[in-house]
Design a protein around this motif. Structure first.
Motif, PDB file in Angstrom:
ATOM      1  N   MET A 114       9.899  11.727   0.356  1.00 37.28           N
ATOM      2  CA  MET A 114       9.964  10.749   1.428  1.00 37.28           C
ATOM      3  C   MET A 114       9.564   9.382   0.893  1.00 37.28           C
ATOM      4  O   MET A 114       8.716   9.291   0.028  1.00 37.28           O
ATOM      5  N   SER A 115      10.140   8.362   1.461  1.00 38.71           N
ATOM      6  CA  SER A 115       9.646   7.026   1.143  1.00 38.71           C
ATOM      7  C   SER A 115       9.641   6.197   2.419  1.00 38.71           C
ATOM      8  O   SER A 115      10.510   6.359   3.280  1.00 38.71           O
ATOM      9  N   PHE A 116       8.642   5.366   2.541  1.00 40.45           N
ATOM     10  CA  PHE A 116       8.452   4.559   3.738  1.00 40.45           C
ATOM     11  C   PHE A 116       8.350   3.090   3.351  1.00 40.45           C
ATOM     12  O   PHE A 116       7.792   2.758   2.299  1.00 40.45           O
ATOM     13  N   LYS A 117       8.835   2.232   4.211  1.00 40.52           N
ATOM     14  CA  LYS A 117       8.755   0.792   3.989  1.00 40.52           C
ATOM     15  C   LYS A 117       7.286   0.376   3.980  1.00 40.52           C
ATOM     16  O   LYS A 117       6.514   0.744   4.868  1.00 40.52           O
ATOM     17  N   GLY A 118       6.896  -0.364   2.952  1.00 40.20           N
ATOM     18  CA  GLY A 118       5.532  -0.853   2.851  1.00 40.20           C
ATOM     19  C   GLY A 118       4.566   0.101   2.177  1.00 40.20           C
ATOM     20  O   GLY A 118       3.363  -0.148   2.152  1.00 40.20           O
ATOM     21  N   VAL A 119       5.067   1.215   1.617  1.00 37.41           N
ATOM     22  CA  VAL A 119       4.211   2.205   0.947  1.00 37.41           C
ATOM     23  C   VAL A 119       4.638   2.302  -0.511  1.00 37.41           C
ATOM     24  O   VAL A 119       5.811   2.481  -0.805  1.00 37.41           O
ATOM     25  N   TYR A 120       3.657   2.169  -1.415  1.00 38.10           N
ATOM     26  CA  TYR A 120       3.938   2.138  -2.847  1.00 38.10           C
ATOM     27  C   TYR A 120       2.961   3.028  -3.594  1.00 38.10           C
ATOM     28  O   TYR A 120       1.798   3.139  -3.225  1.00 38.10           O
ATOM     29  N   GLN A 121       3.419   3.627  -4.668  1.00 40.95           N
ATOM     30  CA  GLN A 121       2.574   4.439  -5.537  1.00 40.95           C
ATOM     31  C   GLN A 121       1.607   3.529  -6.280  1.00 40.95           C
ATOM     32  O   GLN A 121       2.003   2.492  -6.801  1.00 40.95           O
ATOM     33  N   VAL A 122       0.338   3.909  -6.349  1.00 36.74           N
ATOM     34  CA  VAL A 122      -0.653   3.162  -7.114  1.00 36.74           C
ATOM     35  C   VAL A 122      -0.565   3.635  -8.559  1.00 36.74           C
ATOM     36  O   VAL A 122      -0.683   4.832  -8.830  1.00 36.74           O
ATOM     37  N   SER A 123      -0.352   2.718  -9.479  1.00 33.52           N
ATOM     38  CA  SER A 123      -0.101   3.099 -10.871  1.00 33.52           C
ATOM     39  C   SER A 123      -1.325   3.674 -11.578  1.00 33.52           C
ATOM     40  O   SER A 123      -1.195   4.514 -12.447  1.00 33.52           O
ATOM     41  N   ASP A 124      -2.528   3.251 -11.205  1.00 32.49           N
ATOM     42  CA  ASP A 124      -3.719   3.698 -11.934  1.00 32.49           C
ATOM     43  C   ASP A 124      -4.486   4.816 -11.219  1.00 32.49           C
ATOM     44  O   ASP A 124      -5.513   5.257 -11.703  1.00 32.49           O
ATOM     45  N   ALA A 125      -3.999   5.275 -10.077  1.00 28.07           N
ATOM     46  CA  ALA A 125      -4.709   6.333  -9.346  1.00 28.07           C
ATOM     47  C   ALA A 125      -3.725   7.459  -9.032  1.00 28.07           C
ATOM     48  O   ALA A 125      -2.830   7.310  -8.224  1.00 28.07           O
ATOM     49  N   ARG A 126      -3.910   8.547  -9.672  1.00 32.33           N
ATOM     50  CA  ARG A 126      -2.985   9.686  -9.533  1.00 32.33           C
ATOM     51  C   ARG A 126      -2.917  10.173  -8.079  1.00 32.33           C
ATOM     52  O   ARG A 126      -3.924  10.534  -7.489  1.00 32.33           O
ATOM     53  N   GLY A 127      -1.706  10.154  -7.538  1.00 34.36           N
ATOM     54  CA  GLY A 127      -1.492  10.662  -6.193  1.00 34.36           C
ATOM     55  C   GLY A 127      -1.870   9.715  -5.071  1.00 34.36           C
ATOM     56  O   GLY A 127      -1.757  10.071  -3.903  1.00 34.36           O
ATOM     57  N   LYS A 128      -2.323   8.530  -5.375  1.00 34.10           N
ATOM     58  CA  LYS A 128      -2.735   7.579  -4.344  1.00 34.10           C
ATOM     59  C   LYS A 128      -1.561   6.671  -3.975  1.00 34.10           C
ATOM     60  O   LYS A 128      -0.695   6.390  -4.789  1.00 34.10           O
ATOM     61  N   LEU A 129      -1.571   6.218  -2.743  1.00 36.57           N
ATOM     62  CA  LEU A 129      -0.513   5.352  -2.235  1.00 36.57           C
ATOM     63  C   LEU A 129      -1.113   4.100  -1.629  1.00 36.57           C
ATOM     64  O   LEU A 129      -2.166   4.149  -0.986  1.00 36.57           O
ATOM     65  N   ARG A 130      -0.431   2.992  -1.815  1.00 38.62           N
ATOM     66  CA  ARG A 130      -0.890   1.707  -1.307  1.00 38.62           C
ATOM     67  C   ARG A 130       0.014   1.293  -0.153  1.00 38.62           C
ATOM     68  O   ARG A 130       1.228   1.465  -0.213  1.00 38.62           O
ATOM     69  N   ALA A 131      -0.599   0.736   0.891  1.00 45.02           N
ATOM     70  CA  ALA A 131       0.173   0.197   2.009  1.00 45.02           C
ATOM     71  C   ALA A 131       0.065  -1.318   1.961  1.00 45.02           C
ATOM     72  O   ALA A 131      -0.995  -1.864   1.651  1.00 45.02           O
ATOM     73  N   GLY A 132       1.164  -1.981   2.248  1.00 39.27           N
ATOM     74  CA  GLY A 132       1.167  -3.435   2.241  1.00 39.27           C
ATOM     75  C   GLY A 132       2.225  -3.991   3.174  1.00 39.27           C
ATOM     76  O   GLY A 132       3.145  -3.293   3.590  1.00 39.27           O
ATOM     77  N   VAL A 133       2.066  -5.264   3.524  1.00 37.93           N
ATOM     78  CA  VAL A 133       2.996  -5.960   4.408  1.00 37.93           C
ATOM     79  C   VAL A 133       3.045  -7.420   3.977  1.00 37.93           C
ATOM     80  O   VAL A 133       2.080  -7.933   3.399  1.00 37.93           O
ATOM     81  N   THR A 134       4.153  -8.084   4.231  1.00 33.87           N
ATOM     82  CA  THR A 134       4.271  -9.507   3.937  1.00 33.87           C
ATOM     83  C   THR A 134       4.087 -10.289   5.230  1.00 33.87           C
ATOM     84  O   THR A 134       4.758 -10.014   6.230  1.00 33.87           O
ATOM     85  N   VAL A 135       3.150 -11.238   5.209  1.00 34.22           N
ATOM     86  CA  VAL A 135       2.883 -12.083   6.371  1.00 34.22           C
ATOM     87  C   VAL A 135       2.867 -13.528   5.902  1.00 34.22           C
ATOM     88  O   VAL A 135       2.093 -13.881   5.011  1.00 34.22           O
ATOM     89  N   GLY A 136       3.715 -14.334   6.474  1.00 38.69           N
ATOM     90  CA  GLY A 136       3.769 -15.752   6.110  1.00 38.69           C
ATOM     91  C   GLY A 136       4.085 -15.974   4.640  1.00 38.69           C
ATOM     92  O   GLY A 136       3.572 -16.906   4.035  1.00 38.69           O
ATOM     93  N   GLY A 137       4.903 -15.100   4.060  1.00 38.91           N
ATOM     94  CA  GLY A 137       5.275 -15.226   2.661  1.00 38.91           C
ATOM     95  C   GLY A 137       4.239 -14.709   1.678  1.00 38.91           C
ATOM     96  O   GLY A 137       4.419 -14.807   0.469  1.00 38.91           O
TER      97      GLY A 137
END
Length: 64
Positions: free
Chosen positions: A1-24
């Motif tokens: 599965m993949s979701f908008k705004g969810v990314y794999q954390v490169s230095d933490a095995r199995g961890k996911l990062r959530a993010g959003v763009t606000v005002g650029g």
């Protein structure tokens, strides 16, 4: 599965990062173990941004 705004954390095995763009700017919402938890937070942030309620949502994130 993949979701908008969810990314794999490169230095933490199995961890996911959530993010959003606000005002650029990319806003980091947190690191999660579950893809669904990260997706939920990213979706809530996008909805808050889109309805113009970003400030209140951002304050809620800082409290948690």
């Amino acid at each position: 599965m993949s979701f908008k705004g969810v990314y794999q954390v490169s230095d933490a095995r199995g961890k996911l990062r959530a993010g959003v763009t606000v005002g650029g700017k990319n806003i980091h919402l947190g690191v999660f173990k579950s893809e669904l938890a990260a997706a939920r937070v990213a979706r809530e942030a996008r909805e808050a941004r889109d309805r113009g309620d970003w400030e209140r949502f951002h304050k809620k994130l800082r409290i948690i």
